[in-house]
Design a protein around this motif. Structure first.
Motif, mmCIF file in Angstrom:
data_model
loop_
_atom_site.group_PDB
_atom_site.id
_atom_site.type_symbol
_atom_site.label_atom_id
_atom_site.label_comp_id
_atom_site.label_asym_id
_atom_site.label_seq_id
_atom_site.Cartn_x
_atom_site.Cartn_y
_atom_site.Cartn_z
ATOM 1 N N HIS A 167 40.853 -8.350 12.038
ATOM 2 C CA HIS A 167 39.523 -8.828 11.081
ATOM 3 C C HIS A 167 39.988 -8.767 10.134
ATOM 4 N N PHE A 168 40.631 -8.623 9.052
ATOM 5 C CA PHE A 168 40.882 -9.186 7.459
ATOM 6 C C PHE A 168 41.133 -10.235 7.497
ATOM 7 N N TYR A 169 42.661 -10.376 9.042
ATOM 8 C CA TYR A 169 43.434 -11.680 9.250
ATOM 9 C C TYR A 169 42.368 -13.029 9.163
ATOM 10 N N PHE A 170 41.638 -12.605 10.264
ATOM 11 C CA PHE A 170 40.405 -13.710 10.741
ATOM 12 C C PHE A 170 39.255 -13.790 10.057
ATOM 13 N N LYS A 171 38.731 -13.012 8.676
ATOM 14 C CA LYS A 171 38.632 -13.432 7.467
ATOM 15 C C LYS A 171 38.633 -14.425 6.335
ATOM 16 N N ARG A 172 40.163 -13.808 6.675
ATOM 17 C CA ARG A 172 40.419 -14.152 5.531
ATOM 18 C C ARG A 172 41.110 -16.427 5.511
ATOM 19 N N LEU A 173 41.229 -15.941 6.841
ATOM 20 C CA LEU A 173 41.881 -17.306 7.452
ATOM 21 C C LEU A 173 40.491 -18.770 7.475
ATOM 22 N N LYS A 174 39.219 -18.342 7.218
ATOM 23 C CA LYS A 174 38.613 -19.094 7.185
ATOM 24 C C LYS A 174 38.256 -19.839 5.594
ATOM 25 N N SER A 175 38.696 -18.526 4.309
ATOM 26 C CA SER A 175 39.121 -19.160 2.899
ATOM 27 C C SER A 175 40.100 -19.576 2.559
ATOM 28 N N GLU A 176 41.748 -19.579 3.083
ATOM 29 C CA GLU A 176 42.870 -19.370 3.102
ATOM 30 C C GLU A 176 43.721 -20.861 3.770
ATOM 31 N N PRO A 177 43.635 -22.084 2.741
ATOM 32 C CA PRO A 177 44.242 -23.044 3.743
ATOM 33 C C PRO A 177 45.502 -23.001 3.950
ATOM 34 N N TYR A 178 46.447 -22.596 3.259
ATOM 35 C CA TYR A 178 47.799 -21.702 4.408
ATOM 36 C C TYR A 178 47.722 -20.726 5.227
ATOM 37 N N LEU A 179 46.699 -20.407 5.628
ATOM 38 C CA LEU A 179 46.930 -19.275 6.385
ATOM 39 C C LEU A 179 45.668 -20.369 7.994
ATOM 40 N N LYS A 180 45.527 -21.418 7.945
ATOM 41 C CA LYS A 180 45.296 -22.365 8.732
ATOM 42 C C LYS A 180 45.542 -22.941 9.230
ATOM 43 N N ILE A 181 46.982 -23.597 8.206
ATOM 44 C CA ILE A 181 47.574 -24.354 8.777
ATOM 45 C C ILE A 181 48.577 -23.693 9.617
ATOM 46 N N ASN A 182 49.071 -22.457 9.093
ATOM 47 C CA ASN A 182 50.390 -21.378 9.994
ATOM 48 C C ASN A 182 49.214 -21.126 11.245
ATOM 49 N N PHE A 183 48.051 -20.787 11.548
ATOM 50 C CA PHE A 183 47.420 -20.202 12.449
ATOM 51 C C PHE A 183 47.333 -21.679 13.710
ATOM 52 N N VAL A 184 47.313 -22.497 12.899
ATOM 53 C CA VAL A 184 47.185 -24.325 14.082
ATOM 54 C C VAL A 184 48.625 -24.929 14.442
ATOM 55 N N PHE A 185 49.908 -24.215 13.088
ATOM 56 C CA PHE A 185 51.358 -24.534 13.803
ATOM 57 C C PHE A 185 51.971 -23.407 14.937
ATOM 58 N N ALA A 186 51.735 -22.144 14.578
ATOM 59 C CA ALA A 186 51.581 -21.405 15.435
ATOM 60 C C ALA A 186 51.029 -21.290 16.769
ATOM 61 N N GLY A 187 49.748 -22.253 17.296
ATOM 62 C CA GLY A 187 49.028 -22.503 18.091
ATOM 63 C C GLY A 187 49.371 -23.944 18.836
ATOM 64 N N VAL A 188 50.323 -25.093 17.796
ATOM 65 C CA VAL A 188 51.255 -26.100 18.207
ATOM 66 C C VAL A 188 52.542 -25.415 19.165
ATOM 67 N N LEU A 229 53.071 -22.244 20.707
ATOM 68 C CA LEU A 229 52.729 -22.161 21.677
ATOM 69 C C LEU A 229 52.400 -22.938 22.919
ATOM 70 N N ILE A 230 51.590 -23.804 21.939
ATOM 71 C CA ILE A 230 51.201 -24.976 23.104
ATOM 72 C C ILE A 230 53.020 -25.655 24.221
ATOM 73 N N VAL A 231 53.457 -26.008 23.432
ATOM 74 C CA VAL A 231 54.901 -26.611 23.268
ATOM 75 C C VAL A 231 55.679 -25.451 24.310
ATOM 76 N N ILE A 232 55.868 -24.714 24.009
ATOM 77 C CA ILE A 232 56.164 -23.434 24.591
ATOM 78 C C ILE A 232 55.650 -23.488 26.391
ATOM 79 N N ALA A 233 54.643 -23.508 26.732
ATOM 80 C CA ALA A 233 53.433 -23.107 27.364
ATOM 81 C C ALA A 233 53.481 -24.073 28.375
#
Lengths: 165, 151
Positions: B12-33, B35-39
């Motif tokens: 809950h805390f992570y997703f709340k901060r995700l909106k305000s922190e660019p670094y977390l957004k970038i990490n989140f998108v990369f982790a998603g990419v 995971l897509i490669v592995i999938a």
């Protein structure tokens, strides 16, 4: 209003940076390197728009500049893949001739070596062994004659045909 | 507080901060990419050879390129057939390891970023340095080949 503009500039920067880094990874891989030019251009456009907004409103530009630089490098790498593919495609026309030349050279060398070779053929079948030893130091015509003699069943003085178990 | 409640609070805390922190957004998108490669590697089978992405280099030049067989290699690594993966592309394993390590790094640095408020700038610097080194090691053969082909 002010906050939404800041967010849009920041979001553009993040979008540009992410697109640029993904483009960079794609550009290095030759299989997909050429198509990486498309997301690369998108990254540069996003970063440029973000930078122009940031310049007008005096916002932080770090992420935008990083996105722009990585995007430009990625596009350059992607573009270089076109050069590499073009170079290979151009050389590809010459390769069949070069391969033919190499094969002919090897063939000539092998034939030259055979000129002075002693040939020994050993055949084994059901425990019986037949070995044929032929000296090939004579000239080609002589060898052809010897071969014909061998085929017709005549035994040559210089050659030996042994049969054993 | 139970472990599941702790985890729920953290997300809950992570997703709340995700909106305000660019670094977390970038990490989140990369982790998603990643995971897509592995999938992608898991969904498409090397035995059926049903990969949608084809080698453009081979289409243009008529010759296979340095990275041909990477998709097959990744799929085989995901299925645990490591020796076969090496046969498809000798560099498949190092590139795959780069992606897996990046996934671990995205999670690790995101958690550290949230927990260590005082050393965030240093965390980002370590992350950038580590990622550049890993990228250079993983993709060195591709860079080398590119440079050799150009000059």
């Amino acid at each position: 209003m002010e906050e939404s503009k800041t967010n849009s500039g920041q979001n553009l920067g993040i979008a540009a940076l992410i697109t640029a880094i993904i483009t960079f990874v794609l550009a290095v891989i030759p299989c997909v390197g050429m198509i990486a030019i498309i997301p690369g251009i998108i990254a540069i456009v996003l970063a440029s728009v973000g930078l122009s907004q940031a310049a007008r409103q005096n916002y932080p530009k770090g992420v935008l500049i990083a996105g722009l630089i990585i995007g430009i490098i990625a596009v350059m790498i992607s573009f270089s893949q076109f050069f590499v593919a073009g170079k290979i495609a151009r050389h590809a026309d010459k390769w069949p001739n070069e391969i033919n030349n190499i094969i002919n050279d090897v063939k000539d060398n092998v034939l030259k070596d055979l000129e002075d070779a002693n040939v020994s053929i050993k055949i084994e079948s059901n425990g019986d062994t037949v070995s044929i030893n032929a000296k090939t130091s004579a000239k080609k015509k002589d060898r052809e004659q010897k071969l014909e003699d061998l085929e017709s069943g005549n035994k040559l003085n210089n050659d030996t045909i042994r049969k054993g178990k | 507080m139970t472990p599941s409640e702790k985890a729920s609070d953290f997300f809950h805390f992570y997703f709340k901060r995700l909106k305000s922190e660019p670094y977390l957004k970038i990490n989140f998108v990369f982790a998603g990419v990643i995971l897509i490669v592995i999938a992608y590697s898991g969904i498409f089978s090397p035995d059926k050879n049903n990969y949608p992405v084809v080698c453009i280099h081979e289409k243009v030049t008529g010759f296979p390129c340095f990275s041909c067989g990477l998709s097959h290699s990744f799929s085989l690594i995901v299925r645990g057939r490591i020796s076969e993966a090496f046969q498809w592309n000798i560099y498949g394993m190092r590139v795959f390891l780069f992606f897996v390590l990046q996934l671990v790094m995205r999670i690790f640095f995101s958690v550290s970023f949230l927990k260590n408020g005082n050393s965030r700038n240093w965390l980002i610097r370590y992350d950038i340095a580590g990622t550049i080194i890993l990228f250079a090691i993983a993709f060195y053969p591709f860079f080398r080949q590119l440079v050799l082909s150009l000059f």
